[in-house]
Design a protein around this motif. Sequence first.
Motif, PDB file in Angstrom:
ATOM      1  N   SER A  26       0.818  -1.222   0.000  1.00  0.00           N
ATOM      2  CA  SER A  26       0.000   0.000   0.000  1.00  0.00           C
ATOM      3  C   SER A  26       0.850   1.270   0.000  1.00  0.00           C
ATOM      4  CB  SER A  26      -0.940   0.017   1.205  1.00  0.00           C
ATOM      5  OG  SER A  26      -0.214   0.143   2.420  1.00  0.00           O
ATOM      6  N   SER A  27       2.121   1.173   0.419  1.00  0.00           N
ATOM      7  CA  SER A  27       2.982   2.356   0.454  1.00  0.00           C
ATOM      8  C   SER A  27       3.578   2.686  -0.909  1.00  0.00           C
ATOM      9  CB  SER A  27       4.115   2.157   1.475  1.00  0.00           C
ATOM     10  OG  SER A  27       4.969   1.106   1.081  1.00  0.00           O
ATOM     11  N   VAL A  28       3.354   1.813  -1.904  1.00  0.00           N
ATOM     12  CA  VAL A  28       3.859   2.057  -3.260  1.00  0.00           C
ATOM     13  C   VAL A  28       2.990   3.116  -3.925  1.00  0.00           C
ATOM     14  CG1 VAL A  28       4.327   1.019  -5.507  1.00  0.00           C
ATOM     15  CG2 VAL A  28       4.644  -0.326  -3.416  1.00  0.00           C
ATOM     16  N   PRO A  29       3.588   4.192  -4.475  1.00  0.00           N
ATOM     17  CA  PRO A  29       2.773   5.211  -5.148  1.00  0.00           C
ATOM     18  C   PRO A  29       2.116   4.638  -6.398  1.00  0.00           C
ATOM     19  CG  PRO A  29       5.121   5.633  -5.494  1.00  0.00           C
ATOM     20  CD  PRO A  29       5.018   4.538  -4.480  1.00  0.00           C
ATOM     21  N   PRO A  30       0.823   4.839  -6.576  1.00  0.00           N
ATOM     22  CA  PRO A  30       0.143   4.304  -7.766  1.00  0.00           C
ATOM     23  C   PRO A  30       0.585   5.031  -9.025  1.00  0.00           C
ATOM     24  CG  PRO A  30      -1.329   5.736  -6.518  1.00  0.00           C
ATOM     25  CD  PRO A  30      -0.088   5.580  -5.696  1.00  0.00           C
ATOM     26  N   THR A  31       0.522   4.350 -10.159  1.00  0.00           N
ATOM     27  CA  THR A  31       0.908   4.972 -11.428  1.00  0.00           C
ATOM     28  C   THR A  31      -0.301   5.480 -12.197  1.00  0.00           C
ATOM     29  OG1 THR A  31       0.798   2.857 -12.594  1.00  0.00           O
ATOM     30  CG2 THR A  31       2.910   3.447 -11.606  1.00  0.00           C
ATOM     31  N   ARG A  70      -1.756  11.854  -0.109  1.00  0.00           N
ATOM     32  CA  ARG A  70      -0.645  11.491   0.760  1.00  0.00           C
ATOM     33  C   ARG A  70      -0.213  10.055   0.499  1.00  0.00           C
ATOM     34  NH1 ARG A  70       0.854  14.712   4.648  1.00  0.00           N
ATOM     35  NH2 ARG A  70       1.796  13.104   5.956  1.00  0.00           N
ATOM     36  N   PHE A  71       1.058   9.785   0.795  1.00  0.00           N
ATOM     37  CA  PHE A  71       1.579   8.435   0.653  1.00  0.00           C
ATOM     38  C   PHE A  71       1.222   7.626   1.898  1.00  0.00           C
ATOM     39  CE2 PHE A  71       4.144  11.101  -2.039  1.00  0.00           C
ATOM     40  CZ  PHE A  71       4.401  10.316  -3.154  1.00  0.00           C
ATOM     41  N   THR A  72       0.837   6.375   1.701  1.00  0.00           N
ATOM     42  CA  THR A  72       0.567   5.473   2.823  1.00  0.00           C
ATOM     43  C   THR A  72       1.893   5.019   3.411  1.00  0.00           C
ATOM     44  OG1 THR A  72      -1.410   4.698   1.701  1.00  0.00           O
ATOM     45  CG2 THR A  72      -0.595   3.358   3.530  1.00  0.00           C
ATOM     46  N   ILE A  73       2.029   5.092   4.721  1.00  0.00           N
ATOM     47  CA  ILE A  73       3.286   4.699   5.363  1.00  0.00           C
ATOM     48  C   ILE A  73       3.057   3.509   6.282  1.00  0.00           C
ATOM     49  CG2 ILE A  73       4.287   7.009   5.238  1.00  0.00           C
ATOM     50  CD1 ILE A  73       3.646   7.368   8.184  1.00  0.00           C
ATOM     51  N   ILE A  74       4.130   2.725   6.452  1.00  0.00           N
ATOM     52  CA  ILE A  74       4.057   1.546   7.320  1.00  0.00           C
ATOM     53  C   ILE A  74       4.081   1.966   8.773  1.00  0.00           C
ATOM     54  CG2 ILE A  74       5.291  -0.540   8.009  1.00  0.00           C
ATOM     55  CD1 ILE A  74       6.172  -0.832   5.113  1.00  0.00           C
ATOM     56  N   ALA A 127      17.412   6.467  -3.443  1.00  0.00           N
ATOM     57  CA  ALA A 127      18.266   5.519  -2.723  1.00  0.00           C
ATOM     58  C   ALA A 127      17.549   4.898  -1.517  1.00  0.00           C
ATOM     59  CB  ALA A 127      19.542   6.228  -2.255  1.00  0.00           C
ATOM     60  N   LEU A 128      16.236   5.192  -1.365  1.00  0.00           N
ATOM     61  CA  LEU A 128      15.512   4.751  -0.172  1.00  0.00           C
ATOM     62  C   LEU A 128      14.475   3.678  -0.503  1.00  0.00           C
ATOM     63  CD1 LEU A 128      14.827   8.298   1.355  1.00  0.00           C
ATOM     64  CD2 LEU A 128      16.755   6.778   1.837  1.00  0.00           C
ATOM     65  N   ASP A 129      14.141   2.856   0.507  1.00  0.00           N
ATOM     66  CA  ASP A 129      13.068   1.867   0.334  1.00  0.00           C
ATOM     67  C   ASP A 129      11.746   2.587   0.121  1.00  0.00           C
ATOM     68  OD1 ASP A 129      14.966   0.066   1.453  1.00  0.00           O
ATOM     69  OD2 ASP A 129      14.272   0.671   3.424  1.00  0.00           O
ATOM     70  N   VAL A 130      10.778   1.812  -0.382  1.00  0.00           N
ATOM     71  CA  VAL A 130       9.472   2.393  -0.680  1.00  0.00           C
ATOM     72  C   VAL A 130       8.793   2.937   0.575  1.00  0.00           C
ATOM     73  CG1 VAL A 130       8.254   0.173  -0.505  1.00  0.00           C
ATOM     74  CG2 VAL A 130       7.299   1.993  -1.904  1.00  0.00           C
ATOM     75  N   SER A 131       8.969   2.279   1.729  1.00  0.00           N
ATOM     76  CA  SER A 131       8.306   2.741   2.958  1.00  0.00           C
ATOM     77  C   SER A 131       8.957   4.019   3.488  1.00  0.00           C
ATOM     78  CB  SER A 131       8.352   1.652   4.027  1.00  0.00           C
ATOM     79  OG  SER A 131       9.679   1.214   4.247  1.00  0.00           O
ATOM     80  N   ILE A 132      10.308   4.067   3.459  1.00  0.00           N
ATOM     81  CA  ILE A 132      11.015   5.276   3.898  1.00  0.00           C
ATOM     82  C   ILE A 132      10.778   6.407   2.900  1.00  0.00           C
ATOM     83  CG2 ILE A 132      13.231   6.223   4.625  1.00  0.00           C
ATOM     84  CD1 ILE A 132      12.170   3.884   6.321  1.00  0.00           C
ATOM     85  N   GLN A 133      10.733   6.064   1.624  1.00  0.00           N
ATOM     86  CA  GLN A 133      10.416   7.049   0.589  1.00  0.00           C
ATOM     87  C   GLN A 133       9.094   7.730   0.884  1.00  0.00           C
ATOM     88  OE1 GLN A 133      10.598   6.367  -3.964  1.00  0.00           O
ATOM     89  NE2 GLN A 133       8.508   5.865  -3.443  1.00  0.00           N
ATOM     90  N   ALA A 134       8.082   6.946   1.268  1.00  0.00           N
ATOM     91  CA  ALA A 134       6.761   7.506   1.569  1.00  0.00           C
ATOM     92  C   ALA A 134       6.836   8.507   2.714  1.00  0.00           C
ATOM     93  CB  ALA A 134       5.776   6.376   1.910  1.00  0.00           C
ATOM     94  N   GLN A 135       7.629   8.204   3.745  1.00  0.00           N
ATOM     95  CA  GLN A 135       7.774   9.114   4.881  1.00  0.00           C
ATOM     96  C   GLN A 135       8.425  10.434   4.460  1.00  0.00           C
ATOM     97  OE1 GLN A 135       9.929   7.034   7.957  1.00  0.00           O
ATOM     98  NE2 GLN A 135       8.680   5.207   7.751  1.00  0.00           N
ATOM     99  N   ILE A 136       9.506  10.343   3.680  1.00  0.00           N
ATOM    100  CA  ILE A 136      10.227  11.545   3.255  1.00  0.00           C
ATOM    101  C   ILE A 136       9.363  12.414   2.339  1.00  0.00           C
ATOM    102  CG2 ILE A 136      12.230  12.406   1.967  1.00  0.00           C
ATOM    103  CD1 ILE A 136      12.901  11.245   4.728  1.00  0.00           C
TER     104      ILE A 136
END
Length: 559
Positions: free
Chosen positions: A254-259, A265-269, A477-486
Motif C-alpha cells: 500500500s505504500s507504493v505510489p500508484p501509477t 498522501r503516501f501510505t506509510i508503514i 536511494a531509499l526503500d518504498v516505505s522510507i520514501q513515503a515518509q520523506i
Amino acid sequence: MTFLKISNLSVDYKMRKETVNAAKNINIDIKKGEIVGLVGESGSGKSTVANAIVNLIDEPGKVSSGSILMGETNISENPETIVQYRGKKIGLIFQDPQTSLNPILTIGEQLIETIQTHLNLSSEDAKNKAINLLKEVGIKDAEKRFYNYPHQFSGGMRQRVVISLALCCEPELLIADEPTTALDVSIQSQILELIKRLTKERNLAVILITHDMGVIAETTDRVAVMKNGDLVEIGLTKQILVEPKEKYTKSLVSSVPPTNKKISRFTIIEKENVNKNNNIKILNRWSKKIIVDQNLIEIKNLSKSFDDSFFTENTKNSVMAVDDVSLNIKEGQSFGLVGESGSGKTTIAKMVVNLFKPSSGDIYFDSVNITKINKNKDLLKFRKQIQMIFQDPFSSLNGRLKVKEIIAEPIRLHNPDIKSGDLDSYIHDLLESVELTQQSAIRYPHEFSGGQRQRISIARALATQPRLLVCDEPTSALDVSIQAQILNLLKDLQEQLNLTILFISHDLPVVRQMCEKIAVLKDGKLCEVSETEELFKNPKHNYTKELLKLMPKIESIYN
C-alpha cells in the motif's frame, strides 16, 4: 525441480553487547528458469541472504545455522567450494555498475581476466567470448567498445557490461542486488528485459533484490517478503501483491505510489520516530512568504555545453548538456523535471543553484537575473533563498561532523551574529520539524538510517529559510516505505512553509504524486511542459509517451 534450496538459514552478528540476528530461519527454494524477488525495507535481511549464498558475510557476522544446497552440493559447508562457485556457477550483479568495474582497466581486459580465471581458454578465445557476450547484452560496436574504459560508457551501458561479466563463465545462478535502482526508466526497462530474456535462454535461476514493487510486478515469478531478518511470506508474485496474507506485506504494497492516479498522501508503514510536533516550532521562526500568482523562477533560453577533450591532436568536442530551455516555476509550486540520464535535469538544477554558470541564457529569481550577479555578497543573498537536497544523503553530509555542526554551518554563514543559545534552540527546532529528536544533534551521520540521514539533509536545507528547494532524486536511494515518509514530510513542509520545490526524479509515479507541473527533457532539449495529470493522461510528445509506456506498473499484476 528445485535448483537452489535455502533451509533454516540464520546469520548472526555478534557484537560486544548483543547479538544481531540479521536473518532468522530462512527457507526459500528456487528453480531454474525462474526469477524470485526479495523485497523488504532496509535492514530486512535481503542482501544478507544473498551474501550468505556466496559467503560474503563481513565479520563479525557468520552463518550460525542452516544449509544452502545448489543441486546436490551443500555450498555453505566448505568455504573453498563457494570460492570455486563464485563467478563461475554463481553470477553477481550489484547496484552501482561504476563501483563494480575497475576504472583503470578496459572492459575487454576485465572480461578476459574473469573468463581466464574460471575457464581454460586462450587469450584469443577469451577475447572472442568476451566480444560475443557484449553483443548478447546489447552493446553496439562490441569490437570497438571492447577497448573502452568504464567511464566511456553511460550508466545503462555499464550495467550491461556488469551483466556480461556475471554471465561470462556460464553461471547457473544469477544474483541481482538492486540492479536498476540507479537507472532511469528507459534504461531500467532495457536491463530488466535483458535479465528476463537471459533467464529463459540460459535457463538461469535468478534472485532479484529490489525495493521497487513495479519491477517486482513486471519481472518476477515469485516473491519473498522480509522484515527484520524474518521471512514474512513467500508466494506467486500476483498472489503476494493482490492478496497478501500478512499485515506487513499489505502495508508494504500500500505504500507504493500508484501509477494510474494522483493521491493526496503516501501510505506509510510506520514512523521512524515518535515525534508528532508537526513543525509548529519552526513555523514560529519562519519568515513565511505570502503566495501570490507570480513566477519565482524564470528560465529563458538556457544552454550549457561542456568541453569533452580526448587529448587527441587539435580535437575538441563540445557536449550540449542543456539546449535552449525555457520554463517558469510559480511561487509555492512543486515543479517536476523528468527524463533519462544525460537529459540535462541535474545540469539545469546546478545552474539554478549557481553551481554551474550557463553558456548562454538567463535565470531569473523573483525577477532578478541571478546569472548576471558577480559580487559574492549579492550572490550570497540568493543562495540563502535557494537550497538543494541531493540523491545520496550519506555522501552529502560531512561524516566527521556531528549533526549539530552540519546544520549550524549554513546558519552561521548567513547569520554570523547569532548567539550560541539561540543557535542550539534553532537547530533543535529544525530537527523536530523533520521528525528527529533533539538528541540527534550530538550524533554522527553514520549512526542514522538512510531515511533519517535524508531528514538531516532536509533540516540543513531549511536552516536558511529558503523560498526554493531543489530536490535532486531525494528518495531514489531509499526503500518504498522510507520514501513515503520523506515525500509526506516534503509535502507537509511545502504546505506549511509555502515552499517552492523543483523536484528531479526518474521515478514517474513519485513525480506524479509530488508535482503540479512537469517538464520532460531529452538530450538537453525540452520536449513538453504540462500540468501533471494532463501529461499522464494525454502526453503530446512521442518521447513522453514512450517514458510512460516503459514505466514499471504495479497495477500490471492485476491484468
